[in-house]
Design a protein around this motif. Structure first.
Motif, PDB file in Angstrom:
ATOM      1  N   LYS A   1       0.848  -1.185   0.000  1.00 26.63           N
ATOM      2  CA  LYS A   1       0.000   0.000   0.000  1.00 26.63           C
ATOM      3  C   LYS A   1       0.882   1.232   0.000  1.00 26.63           C
ATOM      4  CE  LYS A   1      -3.332   2.433   2.906  1.00 26.63           C
ATOM      5  NZ  LYS A   1      -4.150   2.330   4.136  1.00 26.63           N
ATOM      6  N   TYR A   2       0.684   2.078  -0.977  1.00 24.74           N
ATOM      7  CA  TYR A   2       1.429   3.317  -1.084  1.00 24.74           C
ATOM      8  C   TYR A   2       0.498   4.503  -0.975  1.00 24.74           C
ATOM      9  CZ  TYR A   2       5.828   1.140  -2.209  1.00 24.74           C
ATOM     10  OH  TYR A   2       6.994   0.423  -2.130  1.00 24.74           O
ATOM     11  N   ILE A   3       0.980   5.518  -0.292  1.00 26.45           N
ATOM     12  CA  ILE A   3       0.238   6.760  -0.176  1.00 26.45           C
ATOM     13  C   ILE A   3       0.906   7.794  -1.075  1.00 26.45           C
ATOM     14  CG2 ILE A   3      -0.588   8.559   1.370  1.00 26.45           C
ATOM     15  CD1 ILE A   3      -1.771   5.838   1.960  1.00 26.45           C
ATOM     16  N   PHE A   4       0.123   8.381  -1.952  1.00 27.81           N
ATOM     17  CA  PHE A   4       0.636   9.364  -2.902  1.00 27.81           C
ATOM     18  C   PHE A   4       0.334  10.768  -2.400  1.00 27.81           C
ATOM     19  CE2 PHE A   4       1.868   7.021  -6.746  1.00 27.81           C
ATOM     20  CZ  PHE A   4       1.419   5.755  -6.421  1.00 27.81           C
ATOM     21  N   GLY A   5       1.232  11.680  -2.706  1.00 22.24           N
ATOM     22  CA  GLY A   5       1.000  13.082  -2.414  1.00 22.24           C
ATOM     23  C   GLY A   5       0.163  13.716  -3.494  1.00 22.24           C
ATOM     24  N   THR A   6       0.006  15.021  -3.396  1.00 27.38           N
ATOM     25  CA  THR A   6      -0.813  15.747  -4.369  1.00 27.38           C
ATOM     26  C   THR A   6      -0.014  16.172  -5.588  1.00 27.38           C
ATOM     27  OG1 THR A   6      -0.412  17.740  -3.085  1.00 27.38           O
ATOM     28  CG2 THR A   6      -2.508  16.622  -2.743  1.00 27.38           C
ATOM     29  N   GLY A   7       1.281  15.998  -5.567  1.00 29.07           N
ATOM     30  CA  GLY A   7       2.084  16.222  -6.758  1.00 29.07           C
ATOM     31  C   GLY A   7       2.597  17.637  -6.945  1.00 29.07           C
ATOM     32  N   THR A   8       3.644  17.742  -7.719  1.00 25.41           N
ATOM     33  CA  THR A   8       4.189  19.032  -8.171  1.00 25.41           C
ATOM     34  C   THR A   8       3.990  19.110  -9.664  1.00 25.41           C
ATOM     35  OG1 THR A   8       5.882  19.252  -6.446  1.00 25.41           O
ATOM     36  CG2 THR A   8       6.277  20.408  -8.510  1.00 25.41           C
ATOM     37  N   ARG A   9       3.321  20.173 -10.100  1.00 23.69           N
ATOM     38  CA  ARG A   9       3.116  20.359 -11.542  1.00 23.69           C
ATOM     39  C   ARG A   9       4.283  21.143 -12.117  1.00 23.69           C
ATOM     40  NH1 ARG A   9      -1.480  21.472  -9.156  1.00 23.69           N
ATOM     41  NH2 ARG A   9      -1.303  23.712  -9.464  1.00 23.69           N
ATOM     42  N   LEU A  10       5.067  20.469 -12.934  1.00 20.72           N
ATOM     43  CA  LEU A  10       6.257  21.078 -13.537  1.00 20.72           C
ATOM     44  C   LEU A  10       5.961  21.474 -14.969  1.00 20.72           C
ATOM     45  CD1 LEU A  10       9.309  21.761 -13.582  1.00 20.72           C
ATOM     46  CD2 LEU A  10       9.696  19.405 -14.345  1.00 20.72           C
ATOM     47  N   LYS A  11       6.307  22.715 -15.287  1.00 27.19           N
ATOM     48  CA  LYS A  11       6.175  23.184 -16.665  1.00 27.19           C
ATOM     49  C   LYS A  11       7.540  23.658 -17.127  1.00 27.19           C
ATOM     50  CE  LYS A  11       3.227  25.968 -19.652  1.00 27.19           C
ATOM     51  NZ  LYS A  11       2.035  26.852 -19.704  1.00 27.19           N
ATOM     52  N   VAL A  12       8.026  23.054 -18.193  1.00 28.02           N
ATOM     53  CA  VAL A  12       9.322  23.426 -18.747  1.00 28.02           C
ATOM     54  C   VAL A  12       9.068  24.184 -20.038  1.00 28.02           C
ATOM     55  CG1 VAL A  12      11.560  22.632 -19.566  1.00 28.02           C
ATOM     56  CG2 VAL A  12      10.387  21.386 -17.736  1.00 28.02           C
ATOM     57  N   LEU A  13       9.503  25.423 -20.054  1.00 27.66           N
ATOM     58  CA  LEU A  13       9.257  26.296 -21.201  1.00 27.66           C
ATOM     59  C   LEU A  13      10.399  26.197 -22.200  1.00 27.66           C
ATOM     60  CD1 LEU A  13       8.091  29.331 -19.050  1.00 27.66           C
ATOM     61  CD2 LEU A  13       6.643  27.693 -20.275  1.00 27.66           C
ATOM     62  N   ALA A  14      10.016  26.018 -23.465  1.00 25.09           N
ATOM     63  CA  ALA A  14      11.029  25.878 -24.522  1.00 25.09           C
ATOM     64  C   ALA A  14      11.615  27.221 -24.918  1.00 25.09           C
ATOM     65  CB  ALA A  14      10.418  25.201 -25.744  1.00 25.09           C
TER      66      ALA A  14
END
Lengths: 112, 112
Positions: free
Chosen positions: A99-112
């Motif tokens: 059983k794994y508990i996941f966080g809410t995440g980091t939204r990464l945006k890499v701009l070209a």
């Protein structure tokens, strides 16, 4: 209660820069994993670090784990536009099940 | 070949209806999971089966009933759908000797 929490919630950088994401958790763990989720897709496993490890590398990824601070960081070096995604940490609950508990995440945006 | 597949990809239905989501994996794994991801991207485990036996059953309304006819399939049936059930549901699988989970593409459920 939620086990993993990522910081920052969102991150925007230029291509070529490094991206660092942090994860904090609350209880003891056997291991911690990082996953990536591209928009509209399922999660993809990136790397696993065990509680007796302090650092691990995989390609452009570097993960650290500090069990005394109950925190982990994911560093993506020389980022690319294709790295744009949400990144989640997942911690096992040390219960003998998978059983794994996941966080809410980091939204990464890499701009070209 | 898709490793973990889910059907349908999108599901739009009225409140009060009963619906099912199907999941199949061709990886030879013996453990399968259902997760719910809400609008804030929080991913929460719902159920897990190992060799067709329920091993994780989180605090989920009993309107949700998983069923594993064999190790390669894990279906999720939802009765009397409510607005709050709207989310993306992910199926995942793993080998019981491994911590790495393989996720399906998700099923976006919208309850009107």
């Amino acid at each position: 209660s939620q086990q993993g929490e990522e910081d920052p919630q969102a991150l925007s950088i230029q291509e070529g820069e490094n991206a660092t994401m942090n994860c904090s958790y609350k209880t003891s763990i056997n291991n911690l994993q990082w996953y990536r989720q591209n928009s509209g897709r399922g999660l993809v496993h990136l790397i696993l670090i065990r509680s007796n490890e302090r650092e691990k590398h995989s390609g452009r990824l570097r993960v650290t784990l500090d069990t005394s601070k109950k925190s982990s960081s994911l560093l993506i070096t020389a980022s690319r536009a294709a790295d744009t995604a949400s990144y989640f940490c997942a911690t096992d609950v040390n219960s003998g099940t998978y059983k794994y508990i996941f966080g809410t995440g980091t939204r990464l945006k890499v701009l070209a | 070949d898709t490793a973990v597949s889910q059907t349908p990809k999108y599901l739009v239905t009225q409140m009060g209806n009963d619906k099912s989501i199907k999941c199949e994996q061709n990886l030879g794994h013996d453990t399968m999971y259902w997760y719910k991801q809400d609008s804030k991207k929080f991913l929460k485990i719902m159920f897990s089966y190992n060799n067709k036996e329920l091993i994780i059953n989180e605090t989920v309304p009993n309107r949700f009933s998983p069923k594993s006819p064999d190790k390669a399939h894990l279906n999720l049936h939802i009765n009397s759908l409510e607005l709050g059930d709207s989310a993306v549901y992910f199926c995942a699988s793993s080998h019981s000797g491994s911590n790495t989970q393989y996720f399906g593409p998700g099923t976006r459920l919208t309850v009107l």
